[in-house]
Design an enzyme around this catalytic site. Sequence first.
Site, short mmCIF file in Angstrom:
data_model
loop_
_atom_site.label_atom_id
_atom_site.label_comp_id
_atom_site.label_asym_id
_atom_site.label_seq_id
_atom_site.Cartn_x
_atom_site.Cartn_y
_atom_site.Cartn_z
N HIS A 187 0.57 -0.93 0.25
CA HIS A 187 0.22 0.38 0.67
C HIS A 187 0.69 1.20 -0.28
CE1 HIS A 187 0.15 -0.40 4.24
NE2 HIS A 187 0.76 -0.25 4.06
N HIS A 289 -10.02 -6.13 7.11
CA HIS A 289 -8.84 -5.11 7.78
C HIS A 289 -9.30 -4.03 8.40
CE1 HIS A 289 -7.51 -0.64 7.38
NE2 HIS A 289 -6.18 -1.09 7.41
#
Length: 395
Positions: A187, A289
């Site tokens: 990310h 998440h």
Amino acid sequence: MKIQEIRCHLMQAGAPPQTGWTGTGKSALATSRNWLFVTVLADNGLVGTGEGSGWPRAVAAAVQDLAPLLVGEDARGIERLWQRMRVACMGHGQTGVVGMGAINAIDMALWDLKAQALGVPLYELLGGATRSKVPFYVHAATPEAARAAVAAGAQGIKVGGIANVVERAHAVRAAIGPDIDLMCDLHGPPWLAPADAVAIGRELEPLKLLFLEEPVAPDDLRGWRLVRDKVALPLAGGERLATLQDIQPFLAEGLLDVVQPDGGRFGGITQIRKLAGMAEALSVMVAPHSGSLGPVAEVAMVHLLSAIPNALVLERMDPDWEGRNQVLDSGLRVEPGFLQASALPGLDVRLREDFIAAHPSERNVALATGGWNAGTEHESVYLQARRPRARIGRD
């Protein structure tokens, strides 16, 4: 069971000691976080508890805006109230994770309320338990941290960031051996150019990752298609998306093996369980998440993963800020590598409001440090090609 009042409880939480944002720097998560909890009070004396993220300070304002539409309504009609909130947000355009974070917090509290009223744990409302406990994985920035986590029972280790990620991932695999799952999260910021994501992914293929997470930006469908075509690893993503419509192209095109709805900003249990059904039809696993979330959302995701058939694993910050354990009283059972939902009614959580009030929100926006090409950190760009590119792999 009528809704009497909706309250927000916003706090500043400390940083976790391990974060996967970059291998050499820090993000807003690595310095401090905001946690937003919401309580829904019913006229029968019951209190439901939820959590919302997606920019908690903005989400708190959105919750307060939505509250007048819900006070006096029957708290048992969760789907109707979810649709009511969704339509109310529509006038503001596509509000993304802020709007869905607000709906998430209220929706979670309503599920808690209804389960309490019926005298059953929340997972019973989701079809009952398919498993007695849920495995979790943790982050590790170094081989030493990874070994310590495995010794404590972690079922998987995630390595994150872009800087030297190939070298670090190989070092962690060597430290933990082949019997522990390893994941890698690429990310941003900055997001990788697709060709660079492919090159890094290929360097990681020998590690047999459980999944490669967010190799390119979530709005770069062309990049996702390229990585899917060129890299022989399971792909995971979805934490920054807010609705079923956002994720639908990823599922329809077969771009994901693991979908990762954020437990605080994907519209609550109502929408996440719909996503789980969509994913099941396509043989896609669910691994929520929760890297920036507080303990209420974690409890809710354990109930969800206890019930759905295609649960994979839950992200957990362990160790975390020491104050996390003082935020609420919870019936969640923690054992090495696993989390077990309480069998008492609802979520079985109670906020410690005095502790939360003693940690008022200060800020929740920051720029990550580390992870950019040398000499370019001041640019703070969303997308960046790797240079010098020969450094993508191991030396």
